[in-house]
Structures are given as C-alpha cells and as structure tokens.
Design a protein around this motif. Structure first.
Motif, PDB file in Angstrom:
ATOM      1  N   PHE A 153       0.833  -1.199   0.000  1.00 40.37           N
ATOM      2  CA  PHE A 153       0.000   0.000   0.000  1.00 40.37           C
ATOM      3  C   PHE A 153       0.873   1.256   0.000  1.00 40.37           C
ATOM      4  N   THR A 154       0.535   2.231  -0.875  1.00 43.10           N
ATOM      5  CA  THR A 154       1.302   3.484  -0.964  1.00 43.10           C
ATOM      6  C   THR A 154       0.350   4.673  -1.099  1.00 43.10           C
ATOM      7  N   ILE A 175      -2.382   0.534  -4.484  1.00 43.51           N
ATOM      8  CA  ILE A 175      -2.151  -0.797  -3.924  1.00 43.51           C
ATOM      9  C   ILE A 175      -1.634  -1.714  -5.028  1.00 43.51           C
ATOM     10  N   LYS A 176      -0.582  -2.445  -4.716  1.00 37.23           N
ATOM     11  CA  LYS A 176      -0.078  -3.496  -5.596  1.00 37.23           C
ATOM     12  C   LYS A 176      -0.118  -4.819  -4.847  1.00 37.23           C
ATOM     13  N   HIS A 177      -0.025  -5.930  -5.573  1.00 35.21           N
ATOM     14  CA  HIS A 177       0.024  -7.246  -4.954  1.00 35.21           C
ATOM     15  C   HIS A 177       1.423  -7.807  -5.127  1.00 35.21           C
ATOM     16  N   GLN A 183      -6.406 -10.902  -9.743  1.00 37.24           N
ATOM     17  CA  GLN A 183      -7.748 -11.208  -9.237  1.00 37.24           C
ATOM     18  C   GLN A 183      -7.914 -10.749  -7.795  1.00 37.24           C
ATOM     19  N   ALA A 184      -6.843 -10.847  -6.995  1.00 35.11           N
ATOM     20  CA  ALA A 184      -6.914 -10.372  -5.602  1.00 35.11           C
ATOM     21  C   ALA A 184      -7.208  -8.879  -5.557  1.00 35.11           C
ATOM     22  N   LEU A 185      -6.642  -8.123  -6.511  1.00 33.60           N
ATOM     23  CA  LEU A 185      -6.909  -6.679  -6.568  1.00 33.60           C
ATOM     24  C   LEU A 185      -8.336  -6.405  -7.034  1.00 33.60           C
ATOM     25  N   ALA A 213      -5.929   1.749  -7.852  1.00 38.45           N
ATOM     26  CA  ALA A 213      -5.880   3.128  -7.353  1.00 38.45           C
ATOM     27  C   ALA A 213      -7.252   3.524  -6.830  1.00 38.45           C
ATOM     28  N   ILE A 214      -7.268   4.152  -5.663  1.00 41.34           N
ATOM     29  CA  ILE A 214      -8.478   4.746  -5.091  1.00 41.34           C
ATOM     30  C   ILE A 214      -8.340   6.256  -5.253  1.00 41.34           C
TER      31      ILE A 214
END
Length: 276
Positions: A153-154, A175-177, A183-185, A213-214
């Motif tokens: 998370f950034t 957020i990256k995985h 699929q998790a994202l 991205a939010i």
C-alpha cells in the motif's frame, strides 16, 4: 461561397501529442515477454525508466524508440501519466512541454514549475477529503500488514498551495500485490465501497494489471487535460494522443484523434468486444 482546395504548406505547425507513458511508450521486460512485442531483441532495447536503485526497469522496443523520436521531432509532446513528481524523475526521456502527473492532480509547466491556478483548484477539491483519505489509509495499512494479504500500500502525497501557504495533502491511494495476483486486486476493489460511508460519492477505483488506485472524483487525467485545452493550449493547433488504459479513454476523447497500442487494457477490452 468560394471553395478552397488543399495546398501543401512548407510552414509546419506542430500538433500536440498527449501521451500516456507506461505500457504505451515503454514497458517492463515482464510485459514485453507477455505481449511478445516485436523488435525487442536484447541488443535493440532502449532503457526508458529506472527503479529506486537506479537500475533499468522499463524499456522501449526499437519501434517504440523510433515512434518516440518521431514524436519529439514532429509534435509538441505533452506527458499525461499516473506517475507522481518523484516517479516521473525515474523516466529517462527528454520532455520539454507540459506534464500532467499523478492522474491529473498535478500540472507542470514546460520549465518544470507547478501550474499555480491548477494547484489551488485541486487544493479546494482535495482538502475536504483528507479525513476520509486518512481513514482509508489506516484501514489499508492495517490490512496490508497482515501476513496473508501480500498487499503493498502506498499513499500518494504532494504539496498544494491554498492561496497563502503550501500544505501536504494526500491525493490518492495505490495498492499493488506482491505476487502480482490481479484477481486479488479485483476482489479488493469490489469490497472497497463497504469500508467507509459514501465511498462512491467521493471516490472511484481503477484497476489495471497489478495496480489498484483509489481516487477522488476530482482527480482525473481528463479534468487536467480539459483545463489545459481550454486555458493554455492553442485552439488552432490539432491534437492527438495515445493511451493503453481504460482510465486514459476519457482524456483521449477530448482530442481530435486518438488511439491505443496493440496491447494492454484498452486493446484487450475492444478486442474481446469485436470477437464476441
């Protein structure tokens, strides 16, 4: 009425080329392999970006390098990217015009200065959302720290002028995985609206490959490009652009002509529709 016909004019007026960067003009080796891009033999690759350790990260194929060289010589090239002010410094390409950064929250002039009128506008939009962005940050920080999450998370933060002084504001959350589990994202994106009250009223979510991205509704490449077109660019000069992402399409639709590379999210979206 007298009808005139086209006559060649040796006095070339350069069009504006508004260009997304990552996965449009260059990409990582992993994506080069996944997309099987032509003219990407190791000896022909051109380094376009470096990582935080100053090591080569993204590359242009020979065709992409030729295309970029043509853009530099024939157009006024305007960068339109999700990269923020620190991330853009890791792009090792020459830019000498406007730069739209951080999904449109930041506009830099040709000499690298912040466009103050846009900064004050964005301050007025972002300041009221800081409590909610901080609340989301706390939730995502605790979630990403759990052993099984694999989320990285950034928060993206920059300085904005409120008319009298500069203030640090959170712009958006990324957020990256760690295992690049797309699929998790996607699953996380579906859960986000339940985390805080009126989420959809204030934010939208964009997922592309290993990036989630939010973003506040006020932060969008389209808004910044529209501001440039209306207030700073010459209305007599034509404009065109390219982007690879669904998030690029709204800004591209403001231009006279637009397109996409034959790989990436936009291409896959329309390829699936045409073959369906």
């Amino acid at each position: 009425m007298t009808t005139s016909f086209f006559k060649a004019n040796p006095d070339i007026i350069k069009p504006y080329a508004l260009m997304d960067l990552d996965d449009t003009l260059f990409q990582t080796q992993r994506k080069i392999d996944a997309w099987d891009l032509p003219t990407t033999e190791p000896e022909t690759l051109v380094c376009a970006t470096v990582n935080k350790q100053d090591e080569p990260l993204s590359f242009m194929s020979q065709r992409q390098a030729t295309f970029f060289n043509w853009l530099l010589a024939s157009t006024e090239l305007i960068v339109v990217t999700a990269r923020d002010r620190s991330e853009i410094k890791r792009v090792k390409l020459p830019f000498d015009s406007w730069q739209v950064l951080t999904h449109g929250a930041i506009i830099l002039t040709s000499d690298g200065a912040l466009l103050s009128s846009w900064q004050q506008h964005m301050y007025s939009k972002l300041a009221p959302l800081q409590d909610k962005l901080n609340q989301l940050s706390e939730l995502l920080t605790s979630h990403s720290q759990s052993e099984q999450s694999h989320l990285v998370f950034t928060p993206h933060i920059d300085s904005f002028n409120n008319g009298s002084m500069d203030e640090e504001l959170t712009i958006y959350l990324a957020i990256k995985h760690a295992q690049k589990d797309h699929q998790a994202l996607v699953d996380l994106a579906e859960k986000l609206p339940t985390l805080i009250r009126d989420f959809d009223q204030d934010f939208y979510v964009h997922v592309n490959a290993n990036n989630l991205a939010i973003l506040p509704h006020a932060v969008h490449k389209r808004h910044a490009v529209q501001f440039l077109l209306e207030h700073h660019l010459d209305h007599q000069r034509p404009s065109f652009g390219f982007g690879d992402s669904l998030a690029d399409l709204p800004f591209l639709q403001l231009l006279d002509w637009y397109g996409m590379p034959n790989h990436g999210q936009l291409h896959e979206q329309y390829q699936s529709k045409s073959s369906g």
